[in-house]
Enzyme design. Structure first.
Site, PDB file in Angstrom:
ATOM      1  N   LYS A  32     -45.988  -9.899  -2.761  1.00 58.67           N
ATOM      2  CA  LYS A  32     -44.932 -10.898  -2.646  1.00 58.67           C
ATOM      3  C   LYS A  32     -45.354 -12.120  -3.468  1.00 58.67           C
ATOM      4  O   LYS A  32     -46.543 -12.473  -3.490  1.00 58.67           O
ATOM      5  CB  LYS A  32     -44.785 -11.252  -1.166  1.00 58.67           C
ATOM      6  CG  LYS A  32     -43.668 -12.208  -0.814  1.00 58.67           C
ATOM      7  CD  LYS A  32     -43.589 -12.366   0.714  1.00 58.67           C
ATOM      8  CE  LYS A  32     -42.469 -13.272   1.162  1.00 58.67           C
ATOM      9  NZ  LYS A  32     -42.373 -13.378   2.638  1.00 58.67           N
ATOM     10  N   SER A  70     -37.829 -12.442   4.526  1.00 56.32           N
ATOM     11  CA  SER A  70     -37.917 -12.906   3.168  1.00 56.32           C
ATOM     12  C   SER A  70     -38.689 -11.971   2.232  1.00 56.32           C
ATOM     13  O   SER A  70     -38.617 -12.150   1.015  1.00 56.32           O
ATOM     14  CB  SER A  70     -38.594 -14.278   3.151  1.00 56.32           C
ATOM     15  OG  SER A  70     -39.900 -14.199   3.649  1.00 56.32           O
ATOM     16  N   SER A 130     -40.341 -11.774   8.585  1.00 56.64           N
ATOM     17  CA  SER A 130     -40.109 -11.466   7.169  1.00 56.64           C
ATOM     18  C   SER A 130     -40.752 -10.198   6.637  1.00 56.64           C
ATOM     19  O   SER A 130     -40.487  -9.814   5.502  1.00 56.64           O
ATOM     20  CB  SER A 130     -40.561 -12.633   6.308  1.00 56.64           C
ATOM     21  OG  SER A 130     -39.558 -13.599   6.290  1.00 56.64           O
TER      22      SER A 130
HETATM   23  N1  GLN Z   1     -35.977 -15.507   8.616  1.00 58.26           N
HETATM   24  C1  GLN Z   1     -36.932 -16.432   9.129  1.00 58.26           C
HETATM   25  C2  GLN Z   1     -36.761 -17.767   8.452  1.00 58.26           C
HETATM   26  O1  GLN Z   1     -35.879 -17.902   7.693  1.00 58.26           O
HETATM   27  C3  GLN Z   1     -38.298 -15.892   8.975  1.00 58.26           C
HETATM   28  C4  GLN Z   1     -38.836 -16.033   7.614  1.00 58.26           C
HETATM   29  C5  GLN Z   1     -40.228 -15.523   7.483  1.00 58.26           C
HETATM   30  O2  GLN Z   1     -40.733 -14.786   8.330  1.00 58.26           O
HETATM   31  N2  GLN Z   1     -40.872 -15.973   6.429  1.00 58.26           N
HETATM   32  O3  GLN Z   1     -37.473 -18.681   8.682  1.00 58.26           O
END
Ligand code: GLN
Length: 486
Positions: free
Chosen positions: A76, A151, A175
């Protein structure tokens, strides 16, 4: 095209059926052929990967190599990589080339695996659909109109389609697990402190954790060994020995107790997902596990608690991006105030700005006690719920998401409905617990995930349960139709 597991690649290399150079070239061919459908990569590392593969082949020929020598992987684009652009999918860091490697990238380098490229993601990991990326959305390989989740959507789409065997992700509120569920693969968020956060661009420091997206629990077990452990450069990494995760994969789970939190199986879960999850639970029963209902009374407060804590931490962490030392710098500003304002206004996308504003608000004098402090207290209550539950059960099982992957564009204009997506995943981040999502079935040709949560540092148990499940089922072997051709 055949999706190779890491296990299979390791076998092929050890049997000299394929060289690392050939492997690296196969994956770049796949990426060239398919990634314009997916948009899963931001930066490719082709020249360096090819050079490294030649060095790996020399070691392999000389018989002087490690398990992961010459194996391609992706990361990532949130992990700093020395000399390779690291953007966090933000205009702010569009041209940022780190002068150092994050610890996890360094550990993997030392294990011999080869970085093929950096994957697309939500900007600064804020999002659940990969639509907040400055480099455009990622498309779900099962249905290109749908989101792969976020994400870590680029890592998930790349692994699910077969254009990379395994990829690094990060999980602050789901994410890794949510994109794994949406793309029909296996994703693990380890215990907070298990993997170093040094050089992993911070979103919410008390929640962020590095982890993996792969085809099987077995592959995750192998790779996790390479990237775990104490790091003196990260004061929140824990001095806890790293077990050989692969050794416990085959342990019997007969007599183990699985808790089903009644708060996870309510009407926010769609009925088809519920039916498919029940079938998955029966498989665990067949493997000898005992199922019991439990309660996590405060887990319903997870989403609001998380969005206070995560936003507060992000507003502080992202204060460093001002375009002065690094980050987007506008050339047409009139004074220092204007410089800060313009750089941040143009450098950050809407969702990141929304979080910074919310975070600044909940930390400001007069609101700190009412929001931030309150959220910290509720966070403790949620943690306590899990601690109580783990006195009764070995593992907790629930859904990963409320439904299969949604369409791109469906939720992006409605932040609250987007935030609600994380309803099942966030609580384990708040409690620092390890959690995994694995495929449990399909609805309308779309994969559904099941989530397993374990006590701190019991990753081996998550991988053990999941591995036995994957020996009994073939959901994890199903491939998206559009990517079957070589
Ligand atoms: N969807 C969650 C957020 O927007 C989690 C994101 C993540 O785990 N980086 O914060």
């Amino acid at each position: 095209m055949e999706r190779f597991t890491l296990k299979k690649l390791i076998h092929m290399i050890s049997q000299r059926e394929i060289s690392s150079a050939e492997l690296v070239s196969i994956y770049f061919q796949r990426i060239k052929k398919y990634d314009h459908f997916l948009n899963s990569f931001i930066t490719l590392n082709q020249e360096s990967a090819e050079e490294q593969s030649l060095i790996a082949d020399k070691k392999i020929q000389a018989g002087n190599y490690d398990l992961l020598t010459g194996i391609p992987y992706a990361s990532k684009d949130i992990f700093c990589t020395k000399g390779i652009k690291t953007t966090c999918a933000s205009k702010m860091l569009e041209n940022f080339v780190p002068p150092y490697d994050s610890t996890v990238i360094n550990q993997i380098k030392n294990s011999g695996a080869i970085l093929v490229g950096k994957t697309n993601m939500d900007e600064f990991a804020m999002g659940s659909s990969n639509e907040t990326s400055y480099f455009g959305p990622v498309y779900n390989p099962w249905d290109l109109e749908r989101s792969p989740g976020g994400s870590s959507g680029g890592s998930a789409a790349a692994v699910a389609s077969g254009i990379i065997p395994i990829a690094l992700g990060t999980d602050t509120g789901g994410s890794i697990r949510q994109p794994a569920a949406f793309t029909g693969i296996t994703g693990l968020k380890p215990t907070y402190g298990r993997c170093s956060r040094y050089g992993m661009i911070a979103f919410a420091s008390s929640l962020d954790q590095a982890g993996l997206l792969a085809l099987t629990a077995e592959d995750i077990a192998i790779f996790l060994e390479a990237m775990s452990g104490f790091d003196p450069l990260d004061s929140t990494s824990v001095e806890e020995p790293v077990p050989q995760y692969s050794d416990s994969l085959h342990n019997s789970i007969a007599g183990k107790t699985i808790g089903l939190p009644k708060e996870f199986f309510n009407n926010s879960l769609d009925t088809e997902s519920q039916r498919i999850l029940n079938q998955g639970i029966e498989i665990y029963e067949k493997l000898g596990a005992k199922i019991t209902e439990i309660s996590l009374p405060n887990v319903g407060y997870s989403v609001p608690t998380y969005y206070v804590v995560a936003s507060a931490e992000c507003s502080s962490n992202l204060a460093r991006y001002d375009g002065i030392r690094y980050g987007y710098r506008d050339d047409n500003t009139k004074d220092l105030d204007d410089l800060y304002r313009t750089n941040r206004q143009i450098g950050f996308g809407d969702e990141v700005k929304r979080r910074i504003m919310t975070g600044t608000y909940v930390l400001s004098a007069g609101y700190y006690d009412a929001y931030y402090l309150k959220a910290q207290k509720v966070r403790q209550l949620i943690s306590n719920d899990f601690e109580e539950a783990f006195k009764e059960v070995d593992l907790i099982i629930g859904p990963t998401t409320q439904s299969p992957a949604f369409n791109i564009g469906e939720k992006i204009d409605d932040p609250v409905s987007m935030y609600m997506n994380d309803i099942y995943t966030i609580s384990s981040n708040l409690a620092g617990l390890p959690a995994l999502s694995h495929p449990v079935g399909f609805f309308d040709k779309l994969p559904i995930g099941m989530q397993l949560i374990a006590p701190h540092f019991h990753e081996y148990q998550l991988l053990n349960f999941c591995h036995l499940f994957q020996q009994e089922t073939d959901f994890h072997l199903q491939q998206p139709q559009a990517f079957l051709d070589d």
